[in-house]
Motif scaffolding. Structure first.
Motif, short mmCIF file in Angstrom:
data_model
loop_
_atom_site.label_atom_id
_atom_site.label_comp_id
_atom_site.label_asym_id
_atom_site.label_seq_id
_atom_site.Cartn_x
_atom_site.Cartn_y
_atom_site.Cartn_z
N LEU A 165 1.84 10.31 4.47
CA LEU A 165 1.04 11.73 5.07
C LEU A 165 0.10 12.08 4.13
O LEU A 165 -0.78 13.68 4.85
N ASP A 166 -0.18 12.31 2.92
CA ASP A 166 -1.27 12.58 2.42
C ASP A 166 -2.31 11.69 2.08
O ASP A 166 -3.62 11.46 0.91
N GLY A 167 -2.47 10.47 2.99
CA GLY A 167 -3.72 9.44 3.12
C GLY A 167 -3.80 8.62 1.99
O GLY A 167 -5.09 8.23 1.65
N TYR A 168 -3.04 8.00 1.18
CA TYR A 168 -2.97 7.06 0.50
C TYR A 168 -2.62 5.67 1.10
O TYR A 168 -1.69 5.35 2.37
N LEU A 169 -2.67 4.61 0.96
CA LEU A 169 -2.32 3.43 1.07
C LEU A 169 -1.34 2.79 0.04
O LEU A 169 -0.96 2.13 0.55
N ASP A 170 -1.29 3.30 -0.66
CA ASP A 170 -0.49 2.22 -2.14
C ASP A 170 -0.19 3.70 -2.85
O ASP A 170 -0.72 4.70 -2.92
N ASP A 171 1.39 3.44 -3.32
CA ASP A 171 1.77 3.67 -4.94
C ASP A 171 0.81 3.12 -6.28
O ASP A 171 -0.14 2.04 -6.21
N THR A 172 1.07 3.54 -7.31
CA THR A 172 1.18 3.35 -8.41
C THR A 172 1.67 1.78 -9.16
O THR A 172 1.40 1.56 -10.54
N GLY A 173 2.35 2.03 -8.28
CA GLY A 173 3.84 1.28 -8.53
C GLY A 173 3.12 -0.15 -8.60
O GLY A 173 2.55 -0.89 -8.18
N PRO A 174 4.58 -1.32 -9.56
CA PRO A 174 4.09 -3.11 -9.41
C PRO A 174 4.07 -3.38 -8.10
O PRO A 174 3.64 -4.46 -8.45
N ASP A 175 4.51 -3.01 -7.23
CA ASP A 175 4.86 -3.63 -5.94
C ASP A 175 4.10 -2.58 -4.26
O ASP A 175 4.02 -1.58 -4.48
N ARG A 176 4.44 -3.28 -3.96
CA ARG A 176 3.12 -2.86 -2.93
C ARG A 176 4.28 -1.89 -1.69
O ARG A 176 5.52 -2.31 -1.52
N LEU A 177 3.55 -1.26 -1.46
CA LEU A 177 4.21 0.10 -1.01
C LEU A 177 4.66 0.16 0.52
O LEU A 177 2.33 -0.39 1.50
N LEU A 178 5.86 0.03 1.16
CA LEU A 178 6.10 -0.48 2.74
C LEU A 178 5.35 0.57 3.67
O LEU A 178 6.56 1.47 3.19
N LEU A 179 4.36 1.29 4.15
CA LEU A 179 4.29 2.11 4.53
C LEU A 179 4.56 2.36 6.75
O LEU A 179 5.10 3.36 6.98
N LEU A 228 -4.90 3.30 12.99
CA LEU A 228 -4.60 4.27 12.03
C LEU A 228 -2.66 5.05 11.87
O LEU A 228 -2.55 5.45 12.67
N VAL A 229 -1.90 3.76 11.39
CA VAL A 229 -0.91 4.55 11.22
C VAL A 229 -0.55 5.75 9.96
O VAL A 229 -0.89 5.18 9.03
N LEU A 230 0.49 6.36 10.68
CA LEU A 230 0.69 7.12 9.31
C LEU A 230 2.60 7.20 9.22
O LEU A 230 3.25 7.27 10.17
N ALA A 231 2.21 7.64 7.88
CA ALA A 231 3.92 7.40 7.79
C ALA A 231 4.01 8.56 7.10
O ALA A 231 3.89 9.06 6.07
N PRO A 232 6.22 9.00 7.37
CA PRO A 232 6.80 9.57 7.17
C PRO A 232 7.13 9.83 5.39
O PRO A 232 8.53 10.42 5.39
N LEU A 233 6.30 10.16 4.66
CA LEU A 233 6.33 9.93 2.90
C LEU A 233 5.49 10.35 2.29
O LEU A 233 3.89 10.60 3.30
N PHE A 234 5.66 10.77 1.62
CA PHE A 234 4.00 11.46 0.65
C PHE A 234 3.77 10.87 -0.78
O PHE A 234 5.13 10.32 -1.95
#
Length: 389
Positions: free
Chosen positions: A17-31, A178-184
């Motif tokens: 929701l705040d426009g990010y493709l991923d977080d900075t963790g070691p695993d891919r963030l599934l959106l 563009l797919v918008l996922a319900p998380l920040f």
């Protein structure tokens, strides 16, 4: 250079929701989830090539496959390779030769500089390496080569953010999914979809569709709408709008998903509301029914009392049938009975199976508007080449 010499470029991404493709963790963030993955698989199957940047290969190690065996079989039956061409761009050519990208799916191509080509060949990358000079790789040159030398007419771009930004800034993108996922994510150091740049398309993009898919929302935009580089084509001659070209291309792409047949055409159809929302889509022999037609399959997914139908448009890669033996009502009659009064099609039905059929005539005789865009005829015929020899 004429836009017609370039592929249709579709940018595809999922963001928080705040426009990010991923977080900075070691695993891919599934959106997104399985239902949206299935949609992406369908878009891949309808594409001639899939492009990602070198950074995405390094960060995510993706395979970029068409996972559905049915969709792969439909591509082969239409005379296409089972998998779309996989494309990446790297000025340095510094890529891991063990990455999944090189060892799954069909053909691959790397666009790079002369120096990058030397490095890639020394590393033994399993790809067609195309050097494009000593300077940084130029996107227009890449797209022109894909169009002219590799026959790519529809290019799906799956990332990353730098690639998406550059294509938008240089006016080379046509469409955005563009797919918008319900998380920040909330981390300013995490990767964002679009970076800074003064060359973004001017003005507001044109919304083509919104669709809920489980807990995410798909938004589809026409990026080039209103661009002076590509004015609406043939509007005066055919009564067409820019959106008509988009939806008819999609209908033609759906035709490539039809199970092959020696006794019926492969056809795709899309029903679109007046405000531009996709209501339903279908293709011939969908769901294992050997007799179902594309328009019939699409309309069957809608409530006959849907108030949007009278203002809707049916897009069909082939003229809707006026007579048929397999069902009591032909598709032209189904369209009229649904209340739809506008049809856009690419190709008049030949006499192969039903001599003298005139679905367009039946539609216009009862007050419907029929728009024919013959520049898509070749695209509509491609999945039926075995019937037209």
């Amino acid at each position: 250079m004429s836009p017609r010499s370039l592929p249709h470029v579709l940018l595809s991404a999922a963001v928080s929701l705040d426009g990010y493709l991923d977080d900075t963790g070691p695993d891919r963030l599934l959106l997104s989830g399985p239902a949206d993955f299935e949609r992406v698989d369908e878009v891949r199957a309808a594409s001639d090539a899939i492009l990602i940047g070198a950074g995405t290969i390094r960060a995510d190690n993706p395979r970029l496959l068409v996972n559905s065996a049915e969709r792969r079989a439909a591509r082969v039956a239409a005379g296409r390779p089972a998998y779309p061409l996989k494309v990446t761009v790297s000025g340095s050519g510094d890529l891991d030769p063990a990455a999944h990208f090189w060892h799954t799916g069909g053909d691959k191509v790397l666009y790079t500089t002369d120096r990058g080509a030397e490095r890639a060949r020394r590393a033994g990358l399993a790809a067609d390496v195309v050097p494009l000079g000593t300077d940084a790789v130029d996107w227009r040159t890449v797209l022109t080569h894909l169009h002219d030398e590799r026959g790519v007419r529809r290019l799906m771009v799956e990332g990353g953010g730098t690639v998406h930004t550059q294509l938008l800034n240089q006016g080379l993108a046509d469409e955005l999914h563009l797919v918008l996922a319900p998380l920040f994510v909330g981390d300013p150091t995490a990767p964002r979809l679009f970076g800074p740049g003064a060359g973004y398309p001017p003005g507001r993009l044109r919304l083509l569709e919104t669709r809920r898919i489980d807990d995410v929302v798909l938004m589809r935009y026409d990026v080039r709408h209103g661009s002076p580089e590509e004015p609406p084509r043939d509007r005066a001659r055919y009564g067409a709008t820019p959106a008509d070209h988009h939806w008819l291309r999609l209908a033609c792409d759906l035709a490539a998903l039809c199970p092959p047949s020696r006794t019926a055409f492969s056809v795709g159809a899309v029903v679109v509301a007046e405000e531009g929302t996709e209501l339903a889509r279908g293709y011939s022999r969908e769901g294992g029914d050997p007799a179902v037609h594309a328009e019939e399959a699409a309309l069957a997914k809608l409530d006959t009392a849907d108030p949007r139908l009278p203002g809707a448009t049916v897009y069909s890669s082939l003229e809707p049938c006026a007579r048929r033996a397999s069902r009591p009502r032909p598709c032209a009659r189904l369209i009229l009975d649904a209340g739809v009064r506008r049809v856009v099609t690419a190709w008049r039905e030949p006499d192969t199976f039903v001599p003298g059929a005139d679905g367009n005539g039946l539609l216009t005789a009862e007050g419907a508007t029929v728009v024919v865009l013959p520049e898509y005829e070749r695209r509509a015929k491609a999945p039926n080449a075995h019937l037209l020899a």
